[in-house]
Scaffold this active site. Structure first.
Site, PDB file in Angstrom:
ATOM      1  CB  THR A  78      -1.159   2.847   4.617  1.00 19.19           C
ATOM      2  OG1 THR A  78      -0.196   1.955   4.052  1.00 19.19           O
ATOM      3  CG2 THR A  78      -1.515   3.902   3.575  1.00 19.19           C
ATOM      4  CE  LYS A  83       3.687  -0.479   3.070  1.00 18.39           C
ATOM      5  NZ  LYS A  83       3.153   0.907   3.106  1.00 18.39           N
ATOM      6  CB  THR A  84       6.346  -0.955   9.555  1.00 13.26           C
ATOM      7  OG1 THR A  84       6.926  -0.858   8.251  1.00 13.26           O
ATOM      8  CG2 THR A  84       7.399  -1.423  10.534  1.00 13.26           C
ATOM      9  N   GLY A  88       0.836  -1.194   0.000  1.00 10.99           N
ATOM     10  CA  GLY A  88       0.000   0.000   0.000  1.00 10.99           C
ATOM     11  C   GLY A  88       0.868   1.240   0.000  1.00 10.99           C
ATOM     12  CG  ASP A 129      -2.072  26.773 -11.704  1.00 11.26           C
ATOM     13  OD1 ASP A 129      -2.188  25.984 -10.755  1.00 11.26           O
ATOM     14  OD2 ASP A 129      -2.220  27.995 -11.605  1.00 11.26           O
ATOM     15  CG  HIS A 188      -2.653  32.937  -9.277  1.00 10.53           C
ATOM     16  ND1 HIS A 188      -2.022  32.790 -10.481  1.00 10.53           N
ATOM     17  CD2 HIS A 188      -2.809  31.674  -8.800  1.00 10.53           C
ATOM     18  CE1 HIS A 188      -1.801  31.513 -10.723  1.00 10.53           C
ATOM     19  NE2 HIS A 188      -2.268  30.814  -9.702  1.00 10.53           N
ATOM     20  CD  GLU A 189      -3.446  31.202  -4.542  1.00 11.11           C
ATOM     21  OE1 GLU A 189      -4.292  30.280  -4.537  1.00 11.11           O
ATOM     22  OE2 GLU A 189      -2.276  31.039  -4.939  1.00 11.11           O
TER      23      GLU A 189
END
Length: 653
Positions: A202, A204-205, A198, A496, A420-421
């Site tokens: 996430t 796994k260990t 995965g 962008d 712009h934002e």
């Protein structure tokens, strides 16, 4: 100082000091002025010699003088002159003695043996150093697996959240180790290997550590990179040694983290069939296939790249069971947050479920980092509990990094960044399939000068063509705002364009969303650069098709760009008004943004004490002077606005 005693210089210093003292012991130096043979002849003729000892071994004469009283000296003489010397002593009536081969036997033995003993001792010291641990030179062929101590802090399945399916699969492993007869009575065979795969972070260990804490059997942990060395045969030898240890401690579990370091598809790369890594993989295949049912040895491996593993490693009989450990959904994130906030003082108004809804796409590691950042921020400000303010700032730190409040921007760059934002935000607000805008800011974070965050209302696993088109239009909203308001474009839209072009290319070549080219896949998937099965791939389409692909990509991008310009042209007044408020307020939250778009005034949204922003007319682009050209930003970074992209996380436009 402790580093010096462990370094290679320390034993060398010891050898030098011992050699010096040995030399002084064997050949002690004389103190006082030099006494030579001519001086002895003068003292003898003057009657100043009290006694003498003639040492035939070494041809030395020990002389005792009358004045200074009883002072002794040693002087050499010529062997052929011995009889003459004795005659001189007799004539001068000097008491003398002659010593033959009599000597100190221990001193002679030490003279020959001491250097050899020093060499042997130094060699033994070096051997102890190189054989002292698993990482030493003489231990190349030994396994570096670490056996989990019984006394070490245990992690159980109670500490794992958001991965219920994976826990259920691994819980069966625990039951088999505890009660194998339950399964053997039905003729069942436990999987010999379990592969956890995965995205990074996430858990796994963590799952493997939970199995170790629950099973109560020996647990060997090793990394795939521990097998690969520059010496031939070392990896295969370590694999053999690892499984020998496991068989001696059966029943037990072997956990190999990052198995893709040794389990990569054979034939990849430039090493050929005799690559050392491939020999290690071959030995691993043999050892796993050589298990017997009575061994009760289970191997658990974890990787982020299951697609590059060798097929022989994944076949039944080796890794029988493959468990996906994916990003948690909202329910899973809520459980993970409960685990990480356990024992931490939270304010009463904090809603864990609502917080989970604000973190779509976050992994368990991201959520742990979020809570830790919030705790650090609360401690920094002297609070005794973690509030919603710290948690929201923790989310922003995980997504975009810390704020850069000290970054100096010119008023012109700040204005361009705000428009712009706001272009991103307005286009996203008026498009049906775009994700809702969550936050807009012109305060830089990380390497970005500003950012617009849009968050999905729920976890998504599929995306429609319309949603992709609206997302591209929102992404190009910043560039469209610059064109409409300033009549000029900046380097702020570089990222962008990169994202939009990549999306359009995927739509045409991977998703079959082009009406002109139809439902077909073109070329090989280049999104996995580390596959290594082929160094180069040839296009499986003609030059004419390649030209049509380019035309379709351009058409899709231009359509999205035009859609953004149309929306901003229609809502130009809102763009100017809210952008000026953003320049003054620096940050606008979701509810505030929606209220401003709906026509409410700044006083109604932010409070009566706020005054409306000054109406500063924007001169036409042709009348504004041009500044001196500035250095271009690094590729992929925003020049005038934040263009950060985090896959599977809230979108920053």
């Amino acid at each position: 100082m402790s580093r010096f005693f462990k370094s290679a210089a320390f034993p060398i210093l010891i050898v030098v000091v011992l050699a010096f003292f040995a030399q002084r012991l064997i050949n002690p130096g004389d103190s006082g002025p030099r006494y030579d043979y001519s001086t002895f002849q003068q003292d003898l003729s003057e009657g100043n010699v009290k006694s003498a000892v003639v040492k035939t071994k070494g041809n030395l004469l020990e002389v005792t003088l009358k004045s200074p009283a009883n002072q002794k000296h040693e002087v050499g003489y010529v062997p052929d002159n011995g009889n003459t010397l004795v005659g001189q002593l007799e004539r001068e009536r000097v008491a003398f003695d002659i010593e033959g081969t009599k000597s100190n036997g221990w001193l002679s033995l030490l003279t020959y043996v001491l250097p050899f003993l020093i060499f042997i001792g130094f060699w033994i010291f070096l051997m102890n150093q190189v054989q002292g641990g698993g990482s030493k030179v003489m231990s190349f062929g030994k396994s570096r697996a670490r056996r989990l101590s019984v006394d070490s802090p245990k992690i159980t399945f109670r500490d794992v959240a958001g991965a219920d399916e994976a826990v259920e699969e691994l819980h069966e492993i625990k039951e088999f180790l505890e009660n194998p007869k339950k399964f053997q009575a039905l003729g069942a065979r436990i999987p010999k290997g379990v592969l956890l795969y995965g995205p990074p972070g996430t858990g796994k260990t963590l799952l493997a550590r939970a199995v170790a804490g629950e099973a109560g059997v020996p647990f060997f942990s090793i990394s795939g990179s521990d097998f690969v060395e520059m010496f031939v045969g070392v990896g295969a030898s370590r694999v053999r040694d690892l499984f020998e240890q496991a068989k001696q401690n059966a029943p037990c579990i072997i956990f190999m983290d990052e198995i893709d370091a040794v389990g990569r598809h054979r034939g990849a790369g430039m090493g050929g069939g005799h690559d050392e890594r491939e020999q290690t993989l071959n030995q691993l295949l043999v050892e796993m296939d050589g298990f017997e049912a009575k061994d009760n040895i289970i191997m658990i491996a974890a990787t982020n790249r299951p697609d590059i593993l060798d097929p022989a490693l994944l076949r039944p009989g080796r890794f029988d069971r493959q468990v996906t450990v994916d990003r948690p959904d909202r329910k899973g994130r809520s459980k993970i947050l409960e685990v990480h906030t356990r024992g931490k003082p939270l304010a009463r108004e904090i809603d864990i479920d609502a917080l989970a809804g604000q973190t779509p796409g976050f992994t368990g590691a991201d959520l742990a980092n979020l809570v830790n950042e919030a705790a650090l921020l609360a401690a920094r400000t002297g609070k005794r509990e973690i509030t919603q303010v710290e948690l929201e700032e923790g989310i922003m730190r995980v997504i975009a990094g810390p704020e850069k409040k000290t970054r100096v921007m010119s008023s012109e760059e700040r204005r361009i960044t705000a428009y712009h934002e706001m272009g991103h935000a307005l286009v996203g607000h008026f498009l049906e399939h775009a994700d809702p805008v969550h936050k807009i800011s012109v305060i830089g974070r990380g390497q970005a000068l500003g950012y617009t965050i849009s968050m999905p209302q729920e976890d998504k696993f599929l995306t429609t063509r319309a949603a992709l088109g609206d997302t591209m239009a929102m992404t190009l909203g910043g560039r469209a705002a610059e064109e409409i308001i300033f009549g000029e474009i900046t380097t702020g839209a570089s990222n962008d364009l990169e994202k939009v072009t990549g999306t359009a290319k995927q739509m045409v070549m991977r998703f079959g969303m082009s009406e002109k080219l139809g439902p077909r896949v073109f070329g090989h998937d280049q999104s996995q650069p580390f596959l290594g099965r082929e160094f180069s791939s040839q296009a499986d389409y003609s030059d004419e098709i390649a030209r049509e692909i380019d035309d379709e990509i351009r058409r899709i991008v231009e359509t999205a760009h035009q859609s953004a310009k149309d929306i901003l042209t229609e809502h130009r007044e809102s763009l100017v008004y809210i952008s000026e408020i953003l320049i003054k307020r620096e940050t606008i939250e979701k509810d505030q943004f929606e209220a401003l778009v709906d026509g409410r005034t700044e006083e109604e949204v932010f409070g009566a004490e706020a005054s409306p922003p000054p109406d500063v007319p924007l001169p036409p682009a042709t009348e504004r002077g041009r500044d001196t050209p500035r250095p271009l930003p690094r590729p992929g970074l925003a020049g005038g606005a934040a263009e950060m992209h985090f896959p599977e996380r809230p979108e920053l436009a």
